[in-house]
Each structure stands twice: as structure tokens, then as C-alpha cells.
Design a protein around this motif. Structure first.
Motif, short mmCIF file in Angstrom:
data_model
loop_
_atom_site.label_atom_id
_atom_site.label_comp_id
_atom_site.label_asym_id
_atom_site.label_seq_id
_atom_site.Cartn_x
_atom_site.Cartn_y
_atom_site.Cartn_z
N GLU A 87 6.80 -2.17 6.81
CA GLU A 87 7.57 -1.10 6.20
C GLU A 87 6.71 0.15 6.27
N ILE A 88 7.18 1.11 7.08
CA ILE A 88 6.33 2.26 7.37
C ILE A 88 7.12 3.56 7.48
N GLY A 89 8.44 3.48 7.45
CA GLY A 89 9.31 4.58 7.84
C GLY A 89 9.30 5.85 7.04
N VAL A 111 -6.03 3.89 10.93
CA VAL A 111 -6.88 3.35 12.01
C VAL A 111 -7.66 2.14 11.52
N VAL A 112 -8.23 2.24 10.32
CA VAL A 112 -9.00 1.12 9.76
C VAL A 112 -8.08 -0.05 9.45
N ILE A 113 -6.93 0.23 8.82
CA ILE A 113 -5.97 -0.83 8.50
C ILE A 113 -5.55 -1.56 9.77
N LEU A 133 0.83 -1.20 0.00
CA LEU A 133 0.00 0.00 0.00
C LEU A 133 0.87 1.25 0.00
N SER A 134 2.08 1.11 -0.50
CA SER A 134 3.00 2.25 -0.52
C SER A 134 2.55 3.28 -1.55
N GLY A 135 2.75 4.55 -1.21
CA GLY A 135 2.47 5.64 -2.13
C GLY A 135 1.01 5.81 -2.51
N LYS A 136 0.10 5.43 -1.66
CA LYS A 136 -1.35 5.53 -1.96
C LYS A 136 -1.99 6.76 -1.35
N HIS A 137 -1.20 7.65 -0.75
CA HIS A 137 -1.69 8.87 -0.11
C HIS A 137 -2.62 8.58 1.07
N LEU A 138 -2.37 7.46 1.73
CA LEU A 138 -3.18 7.09 2.88
C LEU A 138 -2.84 7.99 4.06
N ILE A 153 3.39 -5.88 5.28
CA ILE A 153 2.64 -4.78 4.69
C ILE A 153 3.60 -3.61 4.49
N ASP A 154 3.53 -3.02 3.30
CA ASP A 154 4.37 -1.87 2.96
C ASP A 154 3.48 -0.63 2.93
N LEU A 155 3.72 0.27 3.85
CA LEU A 155 2.95 1.51 3.96
C LEU A 155 3.83 2.75 3.79
N ARG A 156 5.00 2.55 3.19
CA ARG A 156 5.89 3.70 2.98
C ARG A 156 5.26 4.68 2.00
N TRP A 157 5.74 5.90 2.05
CA TRP A 157 5.33 6.97 1.14
C TRP A 157 3.84 7.28 1.24
N ASN A 158 3.35 7.32 2.46
CA ASN A 158 1.98 7.73 2.74
C ASN A 158 2.02 8.89 3.72
#
Length: 125
Positions: free
Chosen positions: A118-120, A75-77, A64-69, A90-95
Motif C-alpha cells: 500500500e503506497i498510493g 531506498v533503505v526500506i 509505516l503509514s503517515g511517518k513522514h518517510l 507493508i503500508d507506506l501510504r501518507w508519506n
């Protein structure tokens, strides 16, 4: 949130542009616990695939990286992945999760041996 939990027909919900904050997202997340029908939820401009987050459409990894989340999506995730034993990374980088959003995600997976988060790196705009 009551409509979300009680709806047996709503499959997609687009709330993008409604400026939903963490408290509202928490109410939505609570409503999602009683709703297995809703498959897509858009809070920040990207529709979250709820079955993959819940584990009812099992995947080992989500990008989910780079999705503007933002924090509302975080909170939902967090609420959904907390009970998903199949998801291993789960990759949440670039949010734009913010410190609060990153915190709830980390809390949801803390103690899960071998889980890769991955969230950094955050998006600037």
C-alpha cells in the motif's frame, strides 16, 4: 556507510536533518547489509525498525503509514525488504516517498506472489 557496516556497537543512528538523498541512502543501505547490530535508523524523522525490515525480528505485516518517510528511507526500506521472505505486506501510504522512492519499493517486491503493498497516497506537506 563504511562505519555503519563495520560497527559492532552502534545500535541506533539518527541522521534526521542531514538532508540525505537517494545516493547517500543507497550507500547506507549497502553498509547495513554487513551490519546486524544496528536496530534503528532515522533518516526522515521516524526511526525505522531494521530487524523487522530485515526479517531478523520476523513480522508478516508492517504499518509505516503517515511517518513522514522520504525517498532516503524508501531506498533503505527497499534494500532490506527485498531479502525478507517473511514480510507479506507493508503500508507506506501518507508519506513523502516521491516517485523515485515509490519506484524502488515497487521494484523490491515485484514478483512476490501475494505481497500487499500500500503506497498510493502521498502526504502533501
Amino acid at each position: 556507510a563504511e562505519y555503519v557496516s563495520g560497527s559492532e556497537v552502534l545500535k541506533s543512528l539518527d541522521l534526521y536533518g542531514n538532508n540525505i538523498r537517494a545516493e547517500g541512502a543507497a550507500a547506507i543501505a549497502e553498509g547495513l547489509r554487513g551490519n546486524g547490530v544496528l536496530t534503528k535508523l532515522n533518516l526522515d524523522g521516524h526511526a525505522l525498525e531494521l530487524p523487522k525490515l530485515r526479517g531478523t525480528d520476523p513480522v508478516a505485516s508492517l504499518d509505516l503509514s503517515g511517518k513522514h518517510l522520504g525517498p532516503a528511507s524508501a531506498v533503505v526500506i527497499a534494500s532490506l525488504i527485498e531479502g525478507n521472505a517473511v514480510l507479506k505486506s507493508i503500508d507506506l501510504r501518507w508519506n513523502k516517498l516521491g516517485d523515485e522512492g515509490k519506484g524502488v519499493i515497487r521494484e523490491a517486491v515485484i514478483g512476490r506472489v501475494g505481497f500487499e503493498l500500500e503506497i498510493g497516497v502521498s502526504a502533501r506537506n
